[in-house]
Design a protein around this motif. Structure first.
Motif, PDB file in Angstrom:
ATOM      1  N   MET A 149      66.211 -23.812 141.515  1.00 46.52           N
ATOM      2  CA  MET A 149      65.421 -23.187 142.808  1.00 46.52           C
ATOM      3  C   MET A 149      65.848 -24.011 144.235  1.00 46.52           C
ATOM      4  O   MET A 149      65.443 -25.016 144.104  1.00 46.52           O
ATOM      5  N   MET A 150      66.100 -22.908 145.093  1.00 51.83           N
ATOM      6  CA  MET A 150      66.236 -23.728 146.535  1.00 51.83           C
ATOM      7  C   MET A 150      65.273 -24.086 146.997  1.00 51.83           C
ATOM      8  O   MET A 150      64.100 -23.379 147.223  1.00 51.83           O
ATOM      9  N   ALA A 151      65.160 -25.381 147.799  1.00 48.45           N
ATOM     10  CA  ALA A 151      64.211 -26.018 148.310  1.00 48.45           C
ATOM     11  C   ALA A 151      63.968 -25.219 149.619  1.00 48.45           C
ATOM     12  O   ALA A 151      62.822 -24.927 150.077  1.00 48.45           O
ATOM     13  N   ASN A 152      64.926 -24.572 150.363  1.00 48.85           N
ATOM     14  CA  ASN A 152      65.040 -24.056 151.667  1.00 48.85           C
ATOM     15  C   ASN A 152      66.101 -23.225 151.648  1.00 48.85           C
ATOM     16  O   ASN A 152      67.126 -23.109 150.682  1.00 48.85           O
ATOM     17  N   LEU A 153      66.255 -22.232 152.709  1.00 46.28           N
ATOM     18  CA  LEU A 153      67.397 -21.030 152.959  1.00 46.28           C
ATOM     19  C   LEU A 153      68.675 -22.114 152.954  1.00 46.28           C
ATOM     20  O   LEU A 153      69.880 -21.564 152.328  1.00 46.28           O
ATOM     21  N   PHE A 154      68.585 -23.193 153.830  1.00 41.33           N
ATOM     22  CA  PHE A 154      69.975 -23.728 154.071  1.00 41.33           C
ATOM     23  C   PHE A 154      70.504 -24.542 153.131  1.00 41.33           C
ATOM     24  O   PHE A 154      71.641 -24.992 153.169  1.00 41.33           O
ATOM     25  N   SER A 155      69.709 -24.645 151.789  1.00 43.49           N
ATOM     26  CA  SER A 155      70.273 -25.556 151.003  1.00 43.49           C
ATOM     27  C   SER A 155      71.479 -24.646 150.016  1.00 43.49           C
ATOM     28  O   SER A 155      72.231 -25.395 149.403  1.00 43.49           O
ATOM     29  N   LEU A 207      72.066 -14.065 157.195  1.00 45.36           N
ATOM     30  CA  LEU A 207      71.879 -12.523 157.312  1.00 45.36           C
ATOM     31  C   LEU A 207      71.900 -11.746 156.162  1.00 45.36           C
ATOM     32  O   LEU A 207      70.927 -11.200 155.541  1.00 45.36           O
ATOM     33  N   ILE A 208      73.142 -11.938 155.340  1.00 46.45           N
ATOM     34  CA  ILE A 208      73.129 -11.383 154.130  1.00 46.45           C
ATOM     35  C   ILE A 208      72.485 -11.801 153.304  1.00 46.45           C
ATOM     36  O   ILE A 208      71.955 -10.954 152.164  1.00 46.45           O
ATOM     37  N   THR A 209      72.090 -13.015 152.861  1.00 45.84           N
ATOM     38  CA  THR A 209      71.433 -13.614 151.965  1.00 45.84           C
ATOM     39  C   THR A 209      69.772 -13.305 152.170  1.00 45.84           C
ATOM     40  O   THR A 209      69.070 -13.028 151.412  1.00 45.84           O
ATOM     41  N   LEU A 210      69.350 -13.311 153.282  1.00 54.75           N
ATOM     42  CA  LEU A 210      67.874 -12.836 153.425  1.00 54.75           C
ATOM     43  C   LEU A 210      67.766 -11.127 153.294  1.00 54.75           C
ATOM     44  O   LEU A 210      66.820 -10.905 152.716  1.00 54.75           O
ATOM     45  N   LEU A 211      68.537 -10.501 153.622  1.00 55.30           N
ATOM     46  CA  LEU A 211      68.654  -8.994 153.156  1.00 55.30           C
ATOM     47  C   LEU A 211      68.805  -8.922 151.710  1.00 55.30           C
ATOM     48  O   LEU A 211      67.952  -8.264 151.186  1.00 55.30           O
ATOM     49  N   SER A 212      69.713  -9.672 151.151  1.00 59.46           N
ATOM     50  CA  SER A 212      69.665  -9.492 149.517  1.00 59.46           C
ATOM     51  C   SER A 212      68.557  -9.888 148.949  1.00 59.46           C
ATOM     52  O   SER A 212      68.047  -9.612 147.890  1.00 59.46           O
TER      53      SER A 212
END
Length: 223
Positions: free
Chosen positions: A1-7, A171-176
């Protein structure tokens, strides 16, 4: 699991693999070779791109520049273009979204130009620091500003490329991530937006590779 989005952009934590940077070498499998492949449309298209870039870079470079100088910047364009484009595919690490690679491309070339200028063309280097016709009282400030702008050139090139790559992917990751919690009509809209974003990111990949190489060519032409 990702700790944050930038990981997801961190090569040390992404899927806990240490071979993410190997994706940089994938570009060599996509460059056609006239020595062992039958010429195809893809081959002719790539040759057309190289010839077009060669003509543009040759115009920017001075007439007394070394023969074949444009090939350095064509190779730079090819490396960035293929890595930008490959980063749009799932599970392929986008190496050009990291300053580790972008600074590695911009800093050595910029240092080479500056050292060459200092040794063989230092008068031209000093002349660029003080624009012709500038008021005497403003010369110290102009020299300081021009010096700072020269020093930050490799950093601005590297940050521009990596920031543009990260912004689109984020942006693509957030929408997905929001696709599993919306209804069918909204999901169809989301898929359409994602397709449009992928087309935009493809254009950004080409534009950023061209901008990086063309600016490096302009820095070289000053020498």
């Amino acid at each position: 699991m990702m700790a944050n989005l930038f990981s997801s952009f961190d090569p040390s934590t992404n899927f806990n693999l240490s071979m993410n940077w190997m994706s940089t070498m994938l570009m060599f499998f996509f460059i056609p070779s006239i020595y062992w492949l039958i010429p195809s449309r893809w081959n002719f298209l790539w040759i057309l791109i190289i010839n077009t870039l060669h003509k543009e870079f040759k115009i920017l470079l001075k007439e007394n520049s070394h023969k074949g100088s444009s090939l350095i910047f064509i190779s730079l364009f090819s490396l960035i273009l293929f890595n930008n484009f490959l980063g749009l595919f799932p599970y392929i690490f986008t190496s050009t979204s990291h300053l580790t690679l972008t600074l590695t491309l911009s800093l050595p070339l910029w240092l080479t130009f500056m050292v060459y200028n200092m040794i063989f063309n230092y008068i031209n280097l000093l002349a660029h620091l003080a624009p012709q016709g500038a008021p005497q009282i403003l010369l110290p400030f102009l020299v300081m500003i021009e010096t700072i702008s020269n020093i930050i050139r490799p950093g601005t090139l590297a940050i521009r490329l990596s920031a543009n790559m990260i912004a689109g992917h984020l942006l693509i990751t957030l929408l997905s991530n929001s696709g599993s919690s919306i209804n069918i009509p909204m999901l169809s809209i989301l898929i359409t937006v994602q397709i449009l974003l992928l087309i935009l990111e493809t254009a950004v990949s080409i534009i950023q590779a061209y901008v990086f190489s063309i600016l490096m060519t302009l820095y070289s032409s000053e020498n």
